[in-house]
Design a protein around this motif. Structure first.
Motif, short mmCIF file in Angstrom:
data_model
loop_
_atom_site.label_atom_id
_atom_site.label_comp_id
_atom_site.label_asym_id
_atom_site.label_seq_id
_atom_site.Cartn_x
_atom_site.Cartn_y
_atom_site.Cartn_z
N UNK A 455 1.08 -1.33 0.26
CA UNK A 455 0.26 0.23 0.31
C UNK A 455 0.98 0.86 0.14
N UNK A 456 0.76 2.25 -0.86
CA UNK A 456 1.39 3.17 -1.27
C UNK A 456 1.60 4.27 0.39
N UNK A 457 0.76 4.20 1.20
CA UNK A 457 0.27 5.38 2.27
C UNK A 457 0.08 4.64 3.26
N UNK A 458 0.99 4.80 4.32
CA UNK A 458 0.59 3.97 6.14
C UNK A 458 -0.17 4.89 6.69
N UNK A 459 -1.20 4.67 7.01
CA UNK A 459 -1.23 5.47 8.36
C UNK A 459 -1.51 4.94 10.10
N UNK A 460 -1.30 5.39 10.90
CA UNK A 460 -1.15 5.39 11.52
C UNK A 460 -1.37 6.20 12.72
N UNK A 461 -1.85 5.14 14.47
CA UNK A 461 -1.78 6.61 15.37
C UNK A 461 -1.17 5.85 16.76
N UNK A 462 -1.82 6.90 17.42
CA UNK A 462 -1.09 6.34 19.03
C UNK A 462 -1.72 6.68 19.63
N UNK A 463 -1.77 6.35 21.18
CA UNK A 463 -2.11 7.16 22.62
C UNK A 463 -1.04 7.46 23.61
N UNK A 464 -0.74 9.32 23.36
CA UNK A 464 0.25 8.83 23.76
C UNK A 464 -0.08 9.15 25.03
N UNK A 465 -0.08 8.64 26.05
CA UNK A 465 -0.69 8.80 28.40
C UNK A 465 0.11 9.35 28.88
N UNK A 466 1.49 8.72 28.06
CA UNK A 466 2.92 9.17 29.18
C UNK A 466 4.09 10.39 28.20
N UNK A 467 4.83 11.69 28.44
CA UNK A 467 5.59 11.95 28.10
C UNK A 467 6.60 11.51 27.79
N UNK A 468 6.64 11.79 26.10
CA UNK A 468 8.34 11.22 25.77
C UNK A 468 8.37 11.39 24.40
N UNK A 469 8.72 10.22 23.24
CA UNK A 469 8.35 10.37 21.57
C UNK A 469 7.94 8.93 20.81
N UNK A 470 7.73 9.57 19.62
CA UNK A 470 7.60 8.09 18.95
C UNK A 470 8.92 8.84 17.69
N UNK A 471 8.92 7.51 17.34
CA UNK A 471 9.65 7.18 16.45
C UNK A 471 9.77 6.81 15.07
N UNK A 472 10.04 7.16 14.27
CA UNK A 472 9.16 6.50 12.71
C UNK A 472 10.87 6.51 12.28
N UNK A 473 11.34 4.98 12.01
CA UNK A 473 12.24 4.91 11.54
C UNK A 473 11.85 3.91 10.18
N UNK A 474 12.67 4.97 9.05
CA UNK A 474 13.32 3.80 7.64
C UNK A 474 14.92 3.16 7.20
N UNK A 475 15.13 2.24 7.57
CA UNK A 475 16.34 1.71 7.00
C UNK A 475 16.38 1.66 5.29
N UNK A 476 17.41 2.02 4.86
CA UNK A 476 17.62 1.83 3.43
C UNK A 476 18.31 0.68 3.02
N UNK A 477 18.48 -0.43 2.30
CA UNK A 477 19.25 -1.56 2.49
C UNK A 477 19.73 -1.40 0.81
N UNK A 478 19.22 -0.66 0.34
CA UNK A 478 19.77 -0.91 -1.24
C UNK A 478 20.56 0.36 -1.76
N UNK A 479 20.82 0.22 -2.94
CA UNK A 479 22.09 1.35 -3.21
C UNK A 479 20.84 2.66 -4.53
N UNK A 480 20.10 2.57 -4.07
CA UNK A 480 19.52 3.49 -4.14
C UNK A 480 19.36 5.14 -3.42
N UNK A 481 18.79 6.15 -3.84
CA UNK A 481 18.67 6.85 -2.17
C UNK A 481 16.47 6.93 -2.41
#
Length: 493
Positions: A455-481
């Motif tokens: 699917x071209x676009x991922x939509x996600x959500x998260x309820x934050x009940x305490x202070x902190x940070x959301x990390x979205x990580x993309x790992x690119x193992x290919x030879x192309x940017x």
């Protein structure tokens, strides 16, 4: 310049580079984008801390806002991969016509005109006044009683010589004829005559049956505010639609009327005031196009292009051709020598692998439809979380690197995000890291290998009940940017 609506013949902010900060919401937050090198696939056991830059993070209070910060780390191996990619891109560049010069749209502000241009405009206005006084446009007969009531002519919803909008209209005719006043007047008279014979004003309000809403449609605007028109020629691979549109002269005539109606309605939404946006950004999707081998399509194209050239001057800001196939090179080679340098400078070409990247130079990702690499869903679909007005950010994920978007949350809330990587071929994960040192990291999305046709676009959500940070990580193992596009909204609980 002609506007190609469904024929084959023929950006509010500047393009962003790097990461663009999203709009502030009522919740206080901060986005930090960091990049670190990785030479192996991410695994589920990778702690989120490995994706965070080693630089000390500044202390942030809810009253402060810090723009996104990007840290890049490269090594020799990464540089080699980038070189390989540049070589691949160079091969595609050789096959695709290039933009032959920069083009800056002429200002529609009357105060920006040169002295000679102002003089030409004044001369044309004087000639138009004489023509109206003597009923030379022929919209209504000259009164037999000899009265001096001038003729009234309206074009694109703008009455001639009634206000400053008329000056912007006249400027279009002047520029189409290189500020030759008499030639501009002749073109204007011919256009008014054609509009009368074609019954344009009646056509605008006519209820025509049109099955071409997926062939030609308006969607969003570019970075400079120009409305964007999409022409999707691949739809005509549908034999039923093609025959219904072009199989005989009567159908081709109906097709032309529907396109003129669409164009007229679109033009009347433009701003003809001094300094307003009065041109359109056109995108021509050549994917699966039937080409010029179809004689019916070729006939309709020739008729439409001539009509548009003669009666719709200076309405194209840029013409972008995306998903350009090999056969278009032949066509371009034929027409190229007959085009002026100015006309050529308005053209933009991109092959299939660079179409999204090219569009983003001129149009923000949130304004680009999903099928062309953006985040904007079809207007008929429902997206309660995001709209065209919610800005997106862009990040380049270099070959062999891992990119993490860090969103720091300062209050209890629900955060919703959309994320996509053009062409995917990456691993993606999402986590919430509480501020408390001894608290557990929450896995929102386990490391997932994203395939090109997911699917071209991922939509996600998260309820934050305490202070902190959301990390979205993309790992690119290919030879192309890779181009990472994302946006988020924060809703207080």
């Amino acid at each position: 310049e002609s506007i190609t609506t469904t024929t084959l013949a023929t950006p509010e902010n500047q393009p962003s580079s790097g990461l663009t900060p999203p709009q502030e919401s009522n919740s206080t937050h901060q986005v930090l984008a960091t990049e670190t090198e990785t030479l192996e696939q991410a695994t589920e056991t990778n702690p989120p801390e490995t994706a965070v830059t080693a630089a000390a993070q500044p202390e942030v209070t809810p009253e402060e806002h810090h723009p996104p910060k990007v840290t890049e780390t490269q090594t020799a191996s990464t540089e080699k991969k980038e070189t390989s990619q540049k070589e691949e891109a160079s091969e595609e560049d050789k096959r695709i016509p290039q933009n032959l010069g920069s083009f800056k749209e002429e200002s529609s502000k009357l105060s920006d005109l040169s002295d000679s241009e102002k003089k030409s405009l004044d001369e044309l206005k004087h000639l138009v006044r004489d023509a109206l006084d003597n009923h030379q446009f022929g919209s209504v007969p000259k009164p037999e009683d000899g009265s001096n009531a001038p003729e009234e002519v309206t074009i694109w919803g703008v009455p001639l010589l009634k206000d400053d909008r008329s000056d912007v209209v006249l400027l279009k005719f002047l520029r189409a004829r290189d500020f030759k006043v008499k030639d501009s007047l002749a073109m204007l008279k011919n256009t008014v005559k054609w509009r009368r014979e074609f019954k344009i004003d009646e056509l605008v309000d006519e209820d025509l049956v049109d099955d071409l809403d997926k062939v030609v449609f308006m969607h969003g605007h570019d970075r400079e505010g120009h409305p964007v028109c999409y022409n999707v020629y691949g739809e005509f691979q549908n034999k039923e639609l093609y025959n219904k549109t072009f199989s005989d002269e009567e159908k081709r005539k109906h097709f032309l009327r529907t396109r003129i109606q669409f164009l007229e309605r679109s033009i009347r939404k433009l701003d003809f005031s001094s300094g307003g946006v009065s041109t359109i950004f056109q995108i021509n999707d050549m994917k699966n196009s039937p080409g010029l081998g179809k004689k019916e399509l070729r006939s309709a194209t020739k008729q439409a292009v001539q009509l548009l050239q003669d009666n719709y001057p200076e309405f194209v800001f840029k013409q972008a051709f995306i998903n350009v196939p090999w056969w278009y090179l032949v066509f371009y080679t034929v027409i190229g020598p007959f085009m002026t340098p100015r006309s050529k400078s308005k053209l933009v070409f991109a092959g299939p692998s660079r179409s999204a990247e090219t569009l983003f130079k001129y149009i923000s990702p949130e304004q680009v439809p999903v099928q062309y690499g953006g985040l904007s869903v079809d207007p008929c679909d429902c997206n309660p979380d995001f709209s065209l007005e919610d800005p997106a950010s862009e990040v380049i994920v270099k070959p062999g690197t891992k990119q993490t978007v860090e969103i720091i949350i300062y209050e209890k809330c629900e955060i919703v995000w959309e994320i996509r990587v053009i062409g995917w071929e990456v691993r993606y994960k999402a986590e919430f890291v509480p501020e408390e040192k001894d608290a557990y990291t929450v896995v929102v999305q386990k490391p997932r290998k994203m395939k090109p046709f997911d699917e071209p676009v991922l939509t996600q959500s998260f309820k934050v009940n305490e202070l902190g940070k959301v990390l979205l990580t993309v790992d690119n193992p290919t030879s192309k940017k890779k181009k990472l596009v994302y946006r988020f909204n924060v809703k207080p609980l």
